[in-house]
Design a protein around this motif. Structure first.
Motif, mmCIF file in Angstrom:
data_model
loop_
_atom_site.group_PDB
_atom_site.id
_atom_site.type_symbol
_atom_site.label_atom_id
_atom_site.label_comp_id
_atom_site.label_asym_id
_atom_site.label_seq_id
_atom_site.Cartn_x
_atom_site.Cartn_y
_atom_site.Cartn_z
ATOM 1 N N HIS A 51 71.878 54.494 77.350
ATOM 2 C CA HIS A 51 72.776 55.444 76.675
ATOM 3 C C HIS A 51 74.053 54.747 76.208
ATOM 4 O O HIS A 51 74.542 53.808 76.851
ATOM 5 N N THR A 56 76.733 48.495 80.639
ATOM 6 C CA THR A 56 75.597 47.581 80.448
ATOM 7 C C THR A 56 75.365 47.311 78.961
ATOM 8 O O THR A 56 75.200 46.163 78.546
ATOM 9 N N LYS A 92 79.565 47.409 91.138
ATOM 10 C CA LYS A 92 78.443 47.823 91.992
ATOM 11 C C LYS A 92 77.817 46.656 92.751
ATOM 12 O O LYS A 92 77.388 46.790 93.896
#
Ligand SMILES: Cc1cc2nc3c(=O)[nH]c(=O)nc-3n(C[C@H](O)[C@H](O)[C@H](O)COP(=O)(O)O)c2cc1C
Length: 299
Positions: A51, A56, A92
């Motif tokens: 998306h 990313t 993360k």
């Protein structure tokens, strides 16, 4: 179309999960992507649908490279981290007691330990499709671990893959000549695929002697070539053997395992019912009762 129906239906698709890793302007990163799949053998290409607005995608657009790490069944918590937070919120990959990472020396893409597959990809093509962007990568390096089991995903839940479904095939014991005939025809293929015709007359079936093996009498049978129309192939075969048989439209599929002692051959029969007209070919009528194969074919 009803919006609720659409929402419910889309949850039913089953996928695996991959970790998409990258390293660029957003920093080192990992996201979870269920929409990941291999789409070409040669070159080996993997597509991921990402998306807009994700860190990313920003990384990939800039560096033109990324990693695809196929998640194993033990990594559902890691998926929750990778998919539940954006790199904009936390790094993360540095969350304690979570990801174990090895960095690719060449590309500096983080690769996740404990996955089934780790692939490094160079951007091949990128295209916005609907509300996601299709990112296609050419695999430049890949490694795998067959001992790991994949994580499955459906209805927003994680699953283990259960037991394998054995293909449904009836087993038929045949004599040695018959077995050798089929085995020779298969040319060592795992499954012998053939087209054949069933012409019945009371308790008997029309059979012909095989040219290849004299002692075998079988229903008229042929092996269509790949991508050839099965009905036309069979009609040609019947014409060549001067058998004037009209074939019915709708064939049946019979999947068998023929066996002789400890040897087996898998056969897929596409079976047409046929009606015999006046014929100049050579044929015989064989009793269905005494022939294990015929008995099984008409089931
Ligand atoms: C199980 C699961 C599967 C997901 N699959 C996708 C996907 O295929 N494509 C996508 O764009 N986002 C997917 N997401 C959402 C992203 O992982 C999520 O938006 C993430 O925060 C993006 O991280 P980033 O901004 O650090 O790149 C998935 C999330 C989860 C939990």
């Amino acid at each position: 179309m009803n919006k609720k129906t659409m929402q419910n239906a889309r949850r039913l698709f089953m996928t695996g999960i991959s970790f998409i890793t990258s390293n660029g302007p957003s920093g080192q990163n990992v996201m979870a992507a269920e929409w990941t799949m291999q789409i070409s053998y040669k070159p080996m290409l993997i597509a991921v649908f990402i998306h807009e607005g994700s860190s990313t995608l920003k990384n990939i657009k800039k560096t033109k490279q990324f990693g695809v790490n196929v998640a194993s069944e033990k990594q559902s918590t890691l998926v929750s981290i990778a998919g539940g937070y954006s790199r904009k919120e936390i790094d993360k990959l540095s969350v304690r007691n979570s990801f174990v990472v090895s960095e690719s020396k060449k590309t500096k893409i983080p690769l996740i330990t404990g996955c089934l597959v780790n692939a490094e990809c160079k951007l091949f093509t990128i295209k916005k499709i609907g509300d996601h962007t299709m990112v296609v990568g050419r695999v430049t390096s890949i490694r795998y671990d067959e001992t790991k089991k994949p994580l499955a995903y459906q209805r927003n839940r994680y699953f283990r893959i259960g037991s394998m479904i054995e293909p449904i095939r009836d087993r038929v014991a045949v004599n040695k000549n018959m077995f050798n005939f089929f085995h020779k025809q298969s040319k060592n293929k795992f499954i012998l695929k053939c087209a054949a015709v069933l012409v019945r007359s009371k308790n008997k079936m029309l059979v012909v002697n095989s040219i290849e093996q004299n002692f075998v009498s079988i229903i008229p049978y042929t092996q269509p070539k790949r991508n050839q129309d099965y009905k036309k192939s069979l009609e040609n075969h019947l014409q060549n053997t001067k058998l004037n048989i009209t074939l019915e439209e709708e064939p049946r599929l019979r999947r068998l395992i023929v066996k002789n002692r400890d040897k087996i051959q898998r056969i897929d029969f596409i079976l047409f019912e046929g009606k015999l007209k006046n014929s100049s070919g050579i044929y015989f009528w064989k009793s269905i009762k005494t022939d294990t194969l015929l008995k099984s074919l008409i089931k």
